[in-house]
Design a protein around this motif. Structure first.
Motif, PDB file in Angstrom:
ATOM      1  N   ALA A 103      43.969 -61.533  -6.581  1.00  0.00           N
ATOM      2  CA  ALA A 103      43.506 -60.969  -5.304  1.00  0.00           C
ATOM      3  C   ALA A 103      42.176 -60.252  -5.534  1.00  0.00           C
ATOM      4  O   ALA A 103      42.085 -59.356  -6.371  1.00  0.00           O
ATOM      5  CB  ALA A 103      44.537 -59.999  -4.742  1.00  0.00           C
ATOM      6  N   ILE A 104      41.156 -60.675  -4.784  1.00  0.00           N
ATOM      7  CA  ILE A 104      39.812 -60.099  -4.912  1.00  0.00           C
ATOM      8  C   ILE A 104      39.415 -59.545  -3.552  1.00  0.00           C
ATOM      9  O   ILE A 104      39.320 -60.287  -2.563  1.00  0.00           O
ATOM     10  CB  ILE A 104      38.795 -61.148  -5.383  1.00  0.00           C
ATOM     11  CG1 ILE A 104      39.259 -61.816  -6.681  1.00  0.00           C
ATOM     12  CG2 ILE A 104      37.419 -60.507  -5.565  1.00  0.00           C
ATOM     13  CD1 ILE A 104      38.448 -63.035  -7.076  1.00  0.00           C
ATOM     14  N   VAL A 105      39.197 -58.232  -3.514  1.00  0.00           N
ATOM     15  CA  VAL A 105      38.934 -57.509  -2.264  1.00  0.00           C
ATOM     16  C   VAL A 105      37.612 -56.763  -2.414  1.00  0.00           C
ATOM     17  O   VAL A 105      37.286 -56.275  -3.494  1.00  0.00           O
ATOM     18  CB  VAL A 105      40.069 -56.501  -1.978  1.00  0.00           C
ATOM     19  CG1 VAL A 105      39.799 -55.721  -0.695  1.00  0.00           C
ATOM     20  CG2 VAL A 105      41.411 -57.213  -1.887  1.00  0.00           C
ATOM     21  N   LEU A 135      33.020 -65.384  -2.643  1.00  0.00           N
ATOM     22  CA  LEU A 135      33.740 -65.372  -3.918  1.00  0.00           C
ATOM     23  C   LEU A 135      35.025 -64.550  -3.855  1.00  0.00           C
ATOM     24  O   LEU A 135      35.871 -64.671  -4.738  1.00  0.00           O
ATOM     25  CB  LEU A 135      32.830 -64.820  -5.023  1.00  0.00           C
ATOM     26  CG  LEU A 135      31.597 -65.674  -5.346  1.00  0.00           C
ATOM     27  CD1 LEU A 135      30.647 -64.889  -6.238  1.00  0.00           C
ATOM     28  CD2 LEU A 135      32.015 -66.978  -5.999  1.00  0.00           C
ATOM     29  N   GLY A 136      35.160 -63.710  -2.850  1.00  0.00           N
ATOM     30  CA  GLY A 136      36.353 -62.888  -2.719  1.00  0.00           C
ATOM     31  C   GLY A 136      37.374 -63.530  -1.801  1.00  0.00           C
ATOM     32  O   GLY A 136      37.190 -64.638  -1.293  1.00  0.00           O
ATOM     33  N   HIS A 137      38.472 -62.808  -1.586  1.00  0.00           N
ATOM     34  CA  HIS A 137      39.528 -63.287  -0.701  1.00  0.00           C
ATOM     35  C   HIS A 137      39.566 -62.535   0.624  1.00  0.00           C
ATOM     36  O   HIS A 137      40.045 -63.073   1.621  1.00  0.00           O
ATOM     37  CB  HIS A 137      40.888 -63.165  -1.403  1.00  0.00           C
ATOM     38  CG  HIS A 137      40.976 -63.957  -2.659  1.00  0.00           C
ATOM     39  ND1 HIS A 137      41.358 -63.413  -3.863  1.00  0.00           N
ATOM     40  CD2 HIS A 137      40.698 -65.269  -2.914  1.00  0.00           C
ATOM     41  CE1 HIS A 137      41.339 -64.349  -4.799  1.00  0.00           C
ATOM     42  NE2 HIS A 137      40.941 -65.474  -4.249  1.00  0.00           N
ATOM     43  N   MET A 138      39.089 -61.296   0.638  1.00  0.00           N
ATOM     44  CA  MET A 138      39.101 -60.511   1.868  1.00  0.00           C
ATOM     45  C   MET A 138      38.053 -59.406   1.745  1.00  0.00           C
ATOM     46  O   MET A 138      37.852 -58.840   0.676  1.00  0.00           O
ATOM     47  CB  MET A 138      40.471 -59.885   2.120  1.00  0.00           C
ATOM     48  CG  MET A 138      40.621 -59.226   3.483  1.00  0.00           C
ATOM     49  SD  MET A 138      40.578 -60.405   4.862  1.00  0.00           S
ATOM     50  CE  MET A 138      42.173 -61.232   4.659  1.00  0.00           C
ATOM     51  N   THR A 139      37.391 -59.121   2.869  1.00  0.00           N
ATOM     52  CA  THR A 139      36.449 -58.010   2.936  1.00  0.00           C
ATOM     53  C   THR A 139      36.997 -56.962   3.884  1.00  0.00           C
ATOM     54  O   THR A 139      37.381 -57.280   5.020  1.00  0.00           O
ATOM     55  CB  THR A 139      35.065 -58.476   3.414  1.00  0.00           C
ATOM     56  OG1 THR A 139      34.520 -59.388   2.460  1.00  0.00           O
ATOM     57  CG2 THR A 139      34.117 -57.290   3.559  1.00  0.00           C
ATOM     58  N   ILE A 140      37.053 -55.729   3.418  1.00  0.00           N
ATOM     59  CA  ILE A 140      37.493 -54.611   4.247  1.00  0.00           C
ATOM     60  C   ILE A 140      36.278 -54.009   4.944  1.00  0.00           C
ATOM     61  O   ILE A 140      35.312 -53.595   4.292  1.00  0.00           O
ATOM     62  CB  ILE A 140      38.185 -53.533   3.394  1.00  0.00           C
ATOM     63  CG1 ILE A 140      39.477 -54.082   2.781  1.00  0.00           C
ATOM     64  CG2 ILE A 140      38.475 -52.280   4.226  1.00  0.00           C
ATOM     65  CD1 ILE A 140      40.103 -53.159   1.761  1.00  0.00           C
TER      66      ILE A 140
END
Length: 376
Positions: A103-105, A135-140
């Protein structure tokens, strides 16, 4: 669950203080990697028992940081890599993806309409940021306004989750004894009205507006908490107006709650913010607040922060507002609903729920049984 937070630096900015509060309340095993030099927030995080890895990056093009960060991610067995700020988001997401982190956030703390972390948004910066996001899975996004900006950059809404910043209201509770001691340490006479601001000293924060405002109002002192490239210009501007002796620059400080207690009016003349964390902290301290941009308040119902007042970012408007508040007797206000709305516990709960959801999704897609490891 093991989480590595990667952040560009650990000086006393809003994103850095938010990371400190997050790891202080985490229920997961957390570590922090700082690309650049350590700062006050690094010390605060380490005092919590959270390991901090300082990687020694010296500039935007210092790619020597990549190898030690790669080794750290590869050796750490992390379930989640969570990045904060532009450079950390670019390098951290790239290396986490190469290392196969489940998981990359990334948290987007500082994207404005025209500036990113105080610098103009150019085409190359936008392209790099968009490439890093993929490149990530989700941006907050720390506010709905931030989410809309990301969408205009081409980030799909399905890859954005709005999770507002959080504060610990008890940490900013007004303390009259602390007020007296802090004003005595700063040699501020009791009868003077202290107009305060908190933030990085950069042009976009428009602290020059507050110098002009204080120059126009008798018996006022300007207290600025923070440091940055605009410091010398602010000092020169105060000298030109003959009010340098009425301006106090604390530099970076780990004593923000005490300094808020020393103030009588909090002012935030920046025209562009992603959240407005300092405004919420000032409200938690019971201060009347003047602000020009604060998504945190704009996204709440009317009446959520009765002690806060919108003011256009102009010297005359702030001077008039300060003049009106200077005669109110400096009474403290009860923290409004906005403060409890942005409590740190809700922030941490939503962050950790996102970690769990992403990790489970990735694990299912790869046929892996999740193993969360020890909790801190």
């Amino acid at each position: 669950m093991r989480v590595l937070h990667v952040i560009t630096g650990l000086e006393a900015g809003g994103a850095e203080r938010q990371l400190r509060d997050l790891v202080a309340h985490h229920r997961v095993t957390a570590e922090v990697a700082a690309l650049t030099k350590p700062g006050l927030i690094s010390q605060a995080i380490q005092s919590l028992g959270v390991p901090v890895h300082h990687l020694g990056m010296t500039g935007n093009r210092d790619l020597r940081v990549l190898m030690p960060l790669w080794r750290l991610i590869r050796a750490g067995g992390y379930d989640v890599v969570h990045t904060h700020l532009f450079r950390a988001g670019l390098y951290g997401r790239l290396l986490a993806r190469l290392a196969g982190v489940p998981a990359i956030v990334a948290s987007e703390h500082s994207i404005g309409e025209h500036q990113l972390e105080g610098r103009p948004i150019t085409g190359p910066v936008r392209s790099l940021a968009r490439a890093g996001e993929r490149l990530g899975h989700m941006t907050i996004a720390v506010s709905t306004a931030t989410a809309r900006r990301l969408e205009r950059w081409g980030v799909p809404p399905s890859r954005i989750e709005v999770i507002a910043n959080g504060i610990d209201p008890s940490a900013f509770r007004f303390d009259p004894e602390v007020r007296r001691a802090t004003r005595a340490r700063l040699t501020i006479p009791p009868h003077l009205t202290v107009v305060g601001g908190v933030g990085r000293l950069e042009p976009g924060k428009r602290f020059d507006v507050l110098i002009d405002a204080v120059a126009a109002v008798q018996d006022t002192v300007l207290l600025l908490v923070g440091d940055g490239p605009e410091r010398a210009n602010l000092v020169a501007h105060a000298r030109r107006l003959g009010v340098a002796q009425r301006m106090i620059l604390t530099g970076q400080s780990s004593q923000v709650p005490a300094l808020l207690s020393a103030m009588d009016v909090f002012a935030a003349p920046s025209q562009e913010e992603t959240f407005g964390l300092a405004v919420v902290e000032a409200l938690a301290c019971g201060l009347p607040v003047l602000y020009s941009a604060c998504p945190a308040l704009a996204e709440l119902p009317p009446g959520a922060a009765p002690g806060a007042r919108w003011v256009p970012s102009a010297a005359g408007a702030y001077g008039q507002a300060v003049r009106e508040l200077a005669g109110t007797g400096h009474e403290r206000l009860a923290p409004p609903h906005a403060v409890t709305h942005y409590g740190i516990d809700q922030h941490v709960n939503r962050i950790e729920a996102l970690y769990l959801r992403l990790h489970e999704q990735r694990s299912r897609s790869q046929g892996i049984t999740p193993a969360w490891g020890e909790q801190r």
